[in-house]
Design a protein around this motif. Structure first.
Motif, PDB file in Angstrom:
ATOM      1  N   THR A  38     -15.703  -2.640   3.318  1.00 39.32           N
ATOM      2  CA  THR A  38     -15.102  -3.063   1.940  1.00 39.32           C
ATOM      3  C   THR A  38     -15.857  -3.366   0.779  1.00 39.32           C
ATOM      4  O   THR A  38     -15.472  -3.344  -0.373  1.00 39.32           O
ATOM      5  N   LEU A  41     -16.742   0.351  -0.631  1.00 41.29           N
ATOM      6  CA  LEU A  41     -15.534   0.765  -1.458  1.00 41.29           C
ATOM      7  C   LEU A  41     -15.306   0.000  -2.757  1.00 41.29           C
ATOM      8  O   LEU A  41     -14.634   0.043  -3.527  1.00 41.29           O
ATOM      9  N   ILE A  43     -13.339  -2.672  -2.870  1.00 45.91           N
ATOM     10  CA  ILE A  43     -11.951  -2.850  -3.067  1.00 45.91           C
ATOM     11  C   ILE A  43     -11.626  -4.161  -3.607  1.00 45.91           C
ATOM     12  O   ILE A  43     -12.089  -5.084  -3.526  1.00 45.91           O
ATOM     13  N   ILE A  49      -4.760  -2.601   1.627  1.00 46.96           N
ATOM     14  CA  ILE A  49      -5.455  -1.901   2.590  1.00 46.96           C
ATOM     15  C   ILE A  49      -4.242  -1.502   3.652  1.00 46.96           C
ATOM     16  O   ILE A  49      -3.418  -2.310   4.187  1.00 46.96           O
ATOM     17  N   ALA A 108      -7.067   1.384  -0.127  1.00 43.89           N
ATOM     18  CA  ALA A 108      -7.887   1.938   0.902  1.00 43.89           C
ATOM     19  C   ALA A 108      -6.874   2.127   2.093  1.00 43.89           C
ATOM     20  O   ALA A 108      -5.977   1.118   2.340  1.00 43.89           O
ATOM     21  N   LEU A 136      -2.700   6.991  -0.956  1.00 45.55           N
ATOM     22  CA  LEU A 136      -3.985   6.500  -1.918  1.00 45.55           C
ATOM     23  C   LEU A 136      -3.336   6.262  -3.205  1.00 45.55           C
ATOM     24  O   LEU A 136      -2.552   7.260  -3.737  1.00 45.55           O
ATOM     25  N   GLY A 140      -7.797   4.946  -5.025  1.00 50.29           N
ATOM     26  CA  GLY A 140      -7.846   4.670  -3.574  1.00 50.29           C
ATOM     27  C   GLY A 140      -9.077   5.597  -2.712  1.00 50.29           C
ATOM     28  O   GLY A 140      -9.286   6.820  -3.299  1.00 50.29           O
ATOM     29  N   ILE A 241     -15.510   8.988   4.314  1.00 50.46           N
ATOM     30  CA  ILE A 241     -14.858   8.441   3.135  1.00 50.46           C
ATOM     31  C   ILE A 241     -14.565   9.610   2.334  1.00 50.46           C
ATOM     32  O   ILE A 241     -15.200  10.489   1.930  1.00 50.46           O
ATOM     33  N   LYS A 243     -11.272  11.286  -0.631  1.00 47.14           N
ATOM     34  CA  LYS A 243     -10.030  10.753  -1.667  1.00 47.14           C
ATOM     35  C   LYS A 243      -9.549  12.028  -2.013  1.00 47.14           C
ATOM     36  O   LYS A 243      -9.842  13.115  -1.970  1.00 47.14           O
TER      37      LYS A 243
END
Length: 243
Positions: A38, A41, A43, A49, A108, A136, A140, A241, A243
């Motif tokens: 977290t 990222l 966030i 999430i 996320a 997402l 995200g 990871i 997107k």
């Protein structure tokens, strides 16, 4: 009964014995992973999430305690029924098939601890990634935390017995037809049980092909819960990871 509830994971994960066998999993390590992830990222505070294949919700609950707005979904009705006791205004649980789109968007989407690759139908693996993509928000990130298949195969223990709560779980492991297979047999409550776990032996290259088909972009790959560099032979995990 729908077809999805006849798959191996639907019956095994819904038994109390599954939770007994794996009750000593390292949750402290898992919490370090959640903290690292977290933070990495970035966030936003109170960010949303989605925890895919959340089981009984332990990681969702921890993520919620960090201040995030968390939704946990799982196919197991019994696991979700258990998790629902922990619900609050910013934590909810839902029975849902992760290969189907979830009707909301998130900062996320996490799929943690090798809870991918169970499907008999290959197309469900692609549709799961597509569902993550569609869930997402514009900023995200999707995260899949999978076993590193090369490491697992090199370190496979063919057979052992694990005794938990007086139950002797006989475990046999093999790599066959593109799957990592664990056969589990035991006696409990006057009955004999046999279950088989089957997880598709996806490599990083296999995931890259799925990501390309789903139109998502791989941003980073890590090899352990401290988010260290991924090494194909020696890393225990394959954390992606995208997107």
């Amino acid at each position: 009964m729908t077809q999805s509830t006849q798959q191996w994971y639907a019956s095994w994960f819904d038994t109390p014995y599954y939770h007994i066998l794996y009750k000593d999993r390292d949750y402290a390590e898992a919490q370090v992973f959640m903290d690292n992830l977290t933070n990495y990222l970035n966030i936003p505070e109170k960010g949303k999430i989605l925890d895919l294949a959340c089981g009984k919700g332990r990681h969702s609950i921890y993520l919620n305690s960090l201040g995030f707005n968390v939704t946990g979904i799982d196919l197991s009705e019994q696991s979700i029924a258990h998790a629902k006791q922990f619900e609050n205004e910013t934590l909810k649980f839902d029975v849902h098939d992760m290969s189907k789109p979830y009707p909301d968007t998130f900062d996320a989407v996490f799929n943690l601890f090798t809870s991918f690759g169970y499907f008999e139908d290959e197309s469900c693996n692609l549709s799961t990634i597509a569902s993550i993509r569609d869930a997402l928000s514009d900023f995200g990130f999707g995260v899949i935390d999978f076993m590193n298949v090369n490491y697992v195969i090199d370190n496979l223990v063919p057979e052992d017995v694990k005794t938990v709560e007086g139950i002797d779980f006989h475990q046999k492991r093999s790599h066959k037809d593109g799957y990592i297979i664990k056969d589990i047999s035991f006696e409990a409550d006057g009955e004999s049980f046999q279950f088989q776990e089957r997880v598709k032996a996806f490599t990083l290259e296999d995931f890259e092909a799925l990501f390309e088909k789903a139109g998502v972009h791989l941003l980073d790959v890590f090899g352990d819960y401290k988010l260290r560099k991924y090494h194909p032979q020696t890393s225990e995990r394959l954390i992606m990871i995208f997107k």
